[in-house]
Design a protein around this motif. Structure first.
Motif, mmCIF file in Angstrom:
data_model
loop_
_atom_site.group_PDB
_atom_site.id
_atom_site.type_symbol
_atom_site.label_atom_id
_atom_site.label_comp_id
_atom_site.label_asym_id
_atom_site.label_seq_id
_atom_site.Cartn_x
_atom_site.Cartn_y
_atom_site.Cartn_z
ATOM 1 N N PRO A 115 0.948 -1.409 -0.049
ATOM 2 C CA PRO A 115 0.121 -0.132 -0.042
ATOM 3 C C PRO A 115 0.956 1.326 0.262
ATOM 4 O O PRO A 115 0.330 2.360 -0.264
ATOM 5 C CB PRO A 115 -0.763 -0.367 1.308
ATOM 6 N N ASN B 100 -3.889 -5.919 12.878
ATOM 7 C CA ASN B 100 -5.200 -6.009 12.339
ATOM 8 C C ASN B 100 -4.998 -6.599 10.916
ATOM 9 O O ASN B 100 -6.091 -6.540 10.344
ATOM 10 C CB ASN B 100 -5.773 -4.543 12.065
ATOM 11 N N GLN C 104 3.039 -7.697 8.262
ATOM 12 C CA GLN C 104 1.573 -7.131 8.794
ATOM 13 C C GLN C 104 1.392 -6.788 10.027
ATOM 14 O O GLN C 104 2.186 -6.961 10.863
ATOM 15 C CB GLN C 104 0.616 -8.278 8.532
ATOM 16 N N CYS C 105 0.325 -5.896 10.372
ATOM 17 C CA CYS C 105 0.118 -5.549 11.666
ATOM 18 C C CYS C 105 -0.678 -6.348 12.238
ATOM 19 O O CYS C 105 -1.248 -7.251 11.879
ATOM 20 C CB CYS C 105 -0.415 -4.165 11.743
ATOM 21 N N CYS D 225 1.876 1.002 10.895
ATOM 22 C CA CYS D 225 0.946 0.753 9.875
ATOM 23 C C CYS D 225 0.408 1.848 9.307
ATOM 24 O O CYS D 225 -0.317 2.718 9.756
ATOM 25 C CB CYS D 225 -0.412 -0.216 10.232
ATOM 26 N N THR E 109 -2.222 1.958 7.333
ATOM 27 C CA THR E 109 -3.398 2.068 6.949
ATOM 28 C C THR E 109 -4.163 2.302 8.217
ATOM 29 O O THR E 109 -5.075 2.869 8.157
ATOM 30 C CB THR E 109 -3.799 0.471 6.420
ATOM 31 N N CYS E 110 -3.961 1.520 9.360
ATOM 32 C CA CYS E 110 -4.436 1.832 10.568
ATOM 33 C C CYS E 110 -3.759 2.531 11.538
ATOM 34 O O CYS E 110 -4.230 2.952 12.716
ATOM 35 C CB CYS E 110 -5.241 0.452 11.305
ATOM 36 N N HIS F 203 -3.034 -5.933 8.118
ATOM 37 C CA HIS F 203 -2.713 -4.874 7.010
ATOM 38 C C HIS F 203 -1.411 -5.166 6.793
ATOM 39 O O HIS F 203 -0.448 -5.340 7.696
ATOM 40 C CB HIS F 203 -2.761 -3.439 7.388
ATOM 41 N N THR F 204 -1.045 -5.598 5.438
ATOM 42 C CA THR F 204 0.392 -5.994 4.961
ATOM 43 C C THR F 204 1.163 -4.708 4.483
ATOM 44 O O THR F 204 0.405 -4.019 3.876
ATOM 45 C CB THR F 204 0.222 -6.831 4.188
#
Length: 329
Positions: free
Chosen positions: A68, A83, A80-81, A99, A101-102, A85-86
């Protein structure tokens, strides 16, 4: 230090003599360009048309393997986290362990399931638009692309580091317009390299010269450097194309004066090999400084070296299959 010049003329094409400055290795050329354009700016791309690889699976699989942050395909280790998300290992070092994303802390969790999924995928080479039609396992694709015969070429300019890549026709125009190199037609040449106070310069690169003959392009290099603590000059030719095609040609270089001469014959190296790699392999005409000054004549305080040469095509012998030099007059 003021630049001195090369006087350059082609004996076969009645070209006027030109003066070409040499450059110190530390000099950086002002024309630098990125190797590839972002797909969002594809309207500005002007030298290679490389399209992103397309995975022959559902779009969701492709999206899962896309980082991402950099949007490149991810390779182990895939992180990955908490949650799920990679992101790729390269970008993990750039996001301060958060992360993207989050915004949760990343930690050191590997996404082994996604790495396993990637093992089952096969992808086309990213240079498919340039002619490569191979399909490769996901983890073998990068290794292939690093050596793919259809990959773009690096700029062969040796006066400074240049990051431009492209197809041969684009690089020829780039060398002419951006680097202002001399362009000649014909397979014979006669160059005069001049440098005052040559003992004060141990590392220098004279301006590249490009020749167009047999429908191909060749680069003539000349530079000064230290070889085992001894100052030398070296001239060599590189072929603007792949190594297999370079073997179809040969070239000779000759330098002399005061009734003596040195002659070199060889096969031009592909520009796939960087000019420094060729230089450090000593694959060319090497002239000790004292010998070069002897050839220059006079009081030996000024370099006046004349290098002549020719390029020929090596046709196959229909009887034995070996190459016979066909010298171009």
């Amino acid at each position: 230090m003021d630049f001195d010049h090369i006087e350059c003329a082609s004996t076969s094409d009645e070209l006027n003599e030109d003066e070409i400055p040499y450059h110190h290795h530390r000099h950086q050329h002002q024309h630098r360009q990125n190797s590839y354009q972002n797909p969002q700016n594809s309207s500005k791309a002007h030298y290679v048309n490389v399209v992103p690889s397309k995975i022959n699976h559902t779009p969701s699989v492709y999206e899962l393997l896309e980082c991402p942050v950099c949007t490149n395909s991810m390779y182990p280790p895939i992180h990955q986290c908490h949650n799920g998300h990679t992101l790729c290992s390269t970008c993990k070092t750039l996001v301060n362990n958060r992360c993207p994303t989050c915004r949760q802390e990343l930690g050191d969790i590997r996404c082994l399931a996604l790495e396993k999924v990637a093992e089952s995928l096969e992808l086309p080479c990213k240079y498919s638009s340039l002619g490569c039609h191979g399909i490769f396992p996901y983890y073998s694709k990068l290794k292939h692309e690093a050596l793919c015969n259809f990959r773009p070429y690096n700029c062969p300019y040796a006066g400074s580091e240049c990051s431009v890549v492209g197809e041969i026709k684009y690089l020829v125009a780039h060398l002419r317009d951006d680097h202002k190199v001399d362009m000649h037609s014909g397979c014979t040449f006669n160059h005069r390299y001049v440098k005052s106070n040559p003992r004060e310069v141990d590392n220098a690169t004279w301006m590249l010269t490009v020749f167009n003959c047999f429908g191909q392009y060749f680069c003539l290099h000349f530079e000064a450097f230290q070889l085992s603590m001894a100052p030398v000059y070296m001239a060599f030719v590189r072929f603007m194309g792949d190594e297999n095609d370079a073997r179809n040609y040969g070239y000779s270089l000759e330098v002399g004066g005061n009734g003596r001469k040195l002659v070199w014959e060889g096969t031009p190296r592909s520009i796939r090999d960087g000019h420094r790699k060729v230089r450090d392999s000593h694959d060319g005409l090497i002239i000790q400084r004292n010998m070069a000054l002897f050839f220059s004549g006079g009081d030996r305080k000024e370099l006046k070296l004349r290098v002549t040469g020719r390029i020929w095509k090596e046709p196959l012998n229909p009887d034995g299959g070996t190459c016979i030099p066909n010298l171009c007059s």
